[in-house]
Design a protein around this motif. Structure first.
Motif, PDB file in Angstrom:
ATOM      1  N   LEU A  39       0.827  -1.215   0.000  1.00  0.00           N
ATOM      2  CA  LEU A  39       0.000   0.000   0.000  1.00  0.00           C
ATOM      3  C   LEU A  39       0.858   1.261   0.000  1.00  0.00           C
ATOM      4  CD1 LEU A  39      -3.008  -0.731   2.364  1.00  0.00           C
ATOM      5  CD2 LEU A  39      -3.091  -0.011  -0.014  1.00  0.00           C
ATOM      6  N   HIS A  42       2.454   1.582  -3.492  1.00  0.00           N
ATOM      7  CA  HIS A  42       1.448   1.989  -4.477  1.00  0.00           C
ATOM      8  C   HIS A  42       1.086   3.466  -4.289  1.00  0.00           C
ATOM      9  CE1 HIS A  42      -1.922   1.704  -7.229  1.00  0.00           C
ATOM     10  NE2 HIS A  42      -2.588   2.409  -6.346  1.00  0.00           N
ATOM     11  N   SER A  43       0.882   3.882  -3.060  1.00  0.00           N
ATOM     12  CA  SER A  43       0.531   5.282  -2.791  1.00  0.00           C
ATOM     13  C   SER A  43       1.626   6.217  -3.261  1.00  0.00           C
ATOM     14  CB  SER A  43       0.266   5.487  -1.295  1.00  0.00           C
ATOM     15  OG  SER A  43      -0.848   4.732  -0.898  1.00  0.00           O
ATOM     16  N   HIS A  84      -1.326  -0.989 -10.562  1.00  0.00           N
ATOM     17  CA  HIS A  84      -2.241  -1.991  -9.989  1.00  0.00           C
ATOM     18  C   HIS A  84      -1.849  -3.400 -10.432  1.00  0.00           C
ATOM     19  CE1 HIS A  84      -5.147   0.528  -7.921  1.00  0.00           C
ATOM     20  NE2 HIS A  84      -5.054   1.381  -8.932  1.00  0.00           N
ATOM     21  N   GLN A  87       0.980  -4.502  -8.414  1.00  0.00           N
ATOM     22  CA  GLN A  87       0.579  -4.931  -7.078  1.00  0.00           C
ATOM     23  C   GLN A  87      -0.033  -6.338  -7.108  1.00  0.00           C
ATOM     24  OE1 GLN A  87      -1.663  -1.969  -4.969  1.00  0.00           O
ATOM     25  NE2 GLN A  87      -0.866  -2.714  -3.036  1.00  0.00           N
ATOM     26  N   THR A 139      -5.929  -4.451   0.551  1.00  0.00           N
ATOM     27  CA  THR A 139      -4.927  -3.734  -0.226  1.00  0.00           C
ATOM     28  C   THR A 139      -5.538  -3.161  -1.505  1.00  0.00           C
ATOM     29  OG1 THR A 139      -3.261  -5.265   0.592  1.00  0.00           O
ATOM     30  CG2 THR A 139      -2.657  -3.941  -1.286  1.00  0.00           C
ATOM     31  N   ALA A 143      -5.913   0.745  -2.450  1.00  0.00           N
ATOM     32  CA  ALA A 143      -5.115   1.176  -3.603  1.00  0.00           C
ATOM     33  C   ALA A 143      -6.004   1.811  -4.666  1.00  0.00           C
ATOM     34  CB  ALA A 143      -4.336  -0.002  -4.175  1.00  0.00           C
ATOM     35  N   THR A 146      -7.012   5.274  -3.482  1.00  0.00           N
ATOM     36  CA  THR A 146      -5.918   6.233  -3.661  1.00  0.00           C
ATOM     37  C   THR A 146      -5.807   6.646  -5.122  1.00  0.00           C
ATOM     38  OG1 THR A 146      -4.715   5.222  -1.833  1.00  0.00           O
ATOM     39  CG2 THR A 146      -3.437   6.573  -3.336  1.00  0.00           C
ATOM     40  N   SER A 147      -5.888   5.671  -6.007  1.00  0.00           N
ATOM     41  CA  SER A 147      -5.811   5.959  -7.441  1.00  0.00           C
ATOM     42  C   SER A 147      -6.980   6.830  -7.888  1.00  0.00           C
ATOM     43  CB  SER A 147      -5.820   4.657  -8.243  1.00  0.00           C
ATOM     44  OG  SER A 147      -4.707   3.875  -7.919  1.00  0.00           O
TER      45      SER A 147
END
Length: 167
Positions: A39, A42-43, A84, A87, A139, A143, A146-147
């Protein structure tokens, strides 16, 4: 609500102890750490993409370059989609290392379905790994949020620019 029911509920510590004992999974802390790390990474990636987009958008706006920001937005969307997929691949490798499922393709599909919370397939996990889909889904959920926030911010810049050009 009946107050007696509240008093009869197990404490967090009791529930946690039961979950750990029931799953027999001492690797749960590694999975929790993987959740936090994926996370965070990815952030960071999404924030970097958004910051780069906003920097490019401001430069194009100051130089009166029109249309380039839409290309930049499309590239940003594609990069976020790739993040993504990265991930999902990370979860695939984590699952392969712990031998959660027997084959790579099935593991990739499992990770993707849990990450997107689709849950379409029927995967028979050992008792030890029944909690894993919760971590992967958690997760994916955060994610994607956030996206979405980053894409909303970028789209706001595009819409604001379009409105300013029309006035």
């Amino acid at each position: 609500m009946n107050i007696e029911i509240l008093h009869s509920l197990d404490s967090f510590k009791t529930i946690y102890t039961q979950v750990v004992q029931e799953s027999g999974n001492s690797d749960i802390w590694i999975i929790a750490l993987a959740t936090a790390l994926t996370l965070a990474i990815h952030s960071f990636i999404v924030l970097a993409i958004a910051a780069l987009f906003h920097t490019l958008d401001k430069k194009m706006k100051s130089r009166h370059i029109y249309g380039g920001n839409f290309v930049a937005y499309f590239v940003a969307v594609m990069l976020i989609v790739l993040s993504h997929l990265l991930q999902i691949m990370t979860w695939t490798y984590i699952c392969l290392v712990f031998e959660v499922l027997p084959d790579s393709a099935k593991t990739f599909f499992f990770a993707g379905e849990m990450y997107t919370t689709v849950g379409y397939g029927s995967y028979h996990l050992s008792h030890k790994w029944e909690i894993l889909p919760i971590f992967i889904a958690f997760t994916g959920l955060f994610a994607v949020s956030t996206s979405g926030a980053a894409l909303y911010s970028m789209m706001g810049a595009l819409v604001d620019r379009s409105n300013n050009q029309n006035t």
